[in-house]
Design an enzyme around this catalytic site. Structure first.
Site, PDB file in Angstrom:
ATOM      1  N   SER A  17       0.833  -1.207   0.000  1.00  0.00           N
ATOM      2  CA  SER A  17       0.000   0.000   0.000  1.00  0.00           C
ATOM      3  C   SER A  17       0.864   1.253   0.000  1.00  0.00           C
ATOM      4  CB  SER A  17      -0.925  -0.008   1.220  1.00  0.00           C
ATOM      5  OG  SER A  17      -1.814  -1.103   1.174  1.00  0.00           O
ATOM      6  N   ASP A  74       9.192   6.141   6.849  1.00  0.00           N
ATOM      7  CA  ASP A  74       8.752   5.596   8.131  1.00  0.00           C
ATOM      8  C   ASP A  74       7.646   6.509   8.623  1.00  0.00           C
ATOM      9  OD1 ASP A  74       9.314   3.355   9.994  1.00  0.00           O
ATOM     10  OD2 ASP A  74       9.406   5.001  11.433  1.00  0.00           O
ATOM     11  N   PHE A 163      -5.468   2.508   3.912  1.00  0.00           N
ATOM     12  CA  PHE A 163      -4.955   1.332   4.614  1.00  0.00           C
ATOM     13  C   PHE A 163      -4.580   1.731   6.029  1.00  0.00           C
ATOM     14  CE2 PHE A 163      -1.370   3.435   2.649  1.00  0.00           C
ATOM     15  CZ  PHE A 163      -0.312   3.296   3.534  1.00  0.00           C
ATOM     16  N   GLY A 164      -4.179   0.760   6.821  1.00  0.00           N
ATOM     17  CA  GLY A 164      -3.755   1.044   8.194  1.00  0.00           C
ATOM     18  C   GLY A 164      -4.868   1.673   9.016  1.00  0.00           C
TER      19      GLY A 164
END
EC number: 3.6.1.66
Length: 215
Positions: A17, A74, A163-164
Site C-alpha cells: 500500500s 517511516d 490502509f492502516g
C-alpha cells in the site's frame, strides 16, 4: 541539499500500500522505480526510537544492497491522549503472532485505550499522522523530509479505502476520513500544487522541492 538525478531508484519498502502511494507521487518525475520487496531484499530490523532513525535504517540498507539511490518512508499515527503512542510502533500494534498484521485489531486497541482515558469528545481525540522520507545515496549520504497532518480520531471506522489506521482518522477541515477518500483526494499532489493533504504527500512535496528542484 544534494540533488537527485533521474534514473534507477529503489523504494525501500515491503509494504504494498505504501509502495502504491509513493509510486503515484514519484511517477511524473521520470525514475525507473523498483522496491526492496520486489527485489527480495531482507527487511532490516527497525529499532529506532524516532521516525527518522527507522527511515534511515531502511534507506541505507536498500542503498547498500543495490548500489542505487534509495528512498524510504517511516510513518505512523501519534495520538495526543496516549502521549504520542503508538508513534514509531504504529505497525507493531497491528502485528499478530504469525507476523501478519490486523489493523482492525489495532484500531480497536487505540479506541479501547482512549475509552480508558475518558477521551470521548473530539477535542480529546486529537491525533496526527507523521511521515519521514529518507533519501540515501550509495555513498551513505542521507537527507530527511518530514510531513505531518493533524486530525481527529472517529469511531466506528469509516470507509474501506486507504490502509492502516485511515478509517478512523479525519483530517482537520474535512468531514470524511482518510478511509473514505480516493487515492487522488488523499495523496494526489503533483508539481505546481500549492498544498498536499496526506502526511506522506507533504513529506514528498518537500523531497521534490529539495532533491528534484520542483515547486
Amino acid at each position: 541539499m544534494r540533488k537527485l538525478q533521474p534514473g534507477k531508484l529503489v523504494l525501500a519498502t515491503h509494504n504494498g500500500s505504501k509502495l502504491r502511494e509513493i509510486r503515484d507521487l514519484i511517477g511524473p518525475f521520470g525514475f525507473e522505480v523498483t522496491s526492496a520487496g520486489e527485489l527480495g531484499l531482507a527487511e532490516p530490523a527497525e529499532e529506532g526510537t524516532t521516525f527518522e532513525e527507522n527511515a534511515r535504517t531502511k534507506a541505507l540498507a536498500a542503498a547498500r544492497a543495490t548500489g542505487l539511490p534509495a528512498l524510504s518512508d517511516d510513518s505512523g499515527i501519534c495520538v495526543d491522549a496516549l502521549d504520542g503512542a503508538p508513534g514509531v510502533h504504529t505497525a507493531d500494534w497491528a502485528e499478530l503472532p504469525d507476523g501478519s498484521r490486523d489493523f482492525a485489531m489495532a484500531m480497536r486497541n487505540v479506541e479501547e485505550k482512549l475509552a480508558g482515558k475518558g477521551a470521548a469528545t473530539p477535542e480529546q481525540r486529537g491525533a496526527r499522522f507523521v511521515s519521514v522520507l529518507c533519501m540515501a545515496w550509495p555513498d551513505e549520504h542521507v537527507e530527511f523530509f518530514r510531513g505531518e497532518v493533524a486530525g481527529t480520531l472517529v469511531w466506528p471506522p469509516r470507509g474501506k479505502l486507504g490502509f492502516g489506521y485511515d478509517p478512523v482518522f479525519r483530517p482537520d477541515g474535512y468531514d470524511i476520513t482518510f478511509g473514505e477518500m480516493t487515492a487522488e483526494e488523499k495523496h494526489g499532489w503533483k508539481p505546481g500544487d500549492a498544498e498536499a493533504l496526506s502526511h506522506r504527500a507533504r513529506a514528498f512535496k518537500r523531497f521534490a522541492h529539495e532533491c528534484l528542484g520542483v515547486d
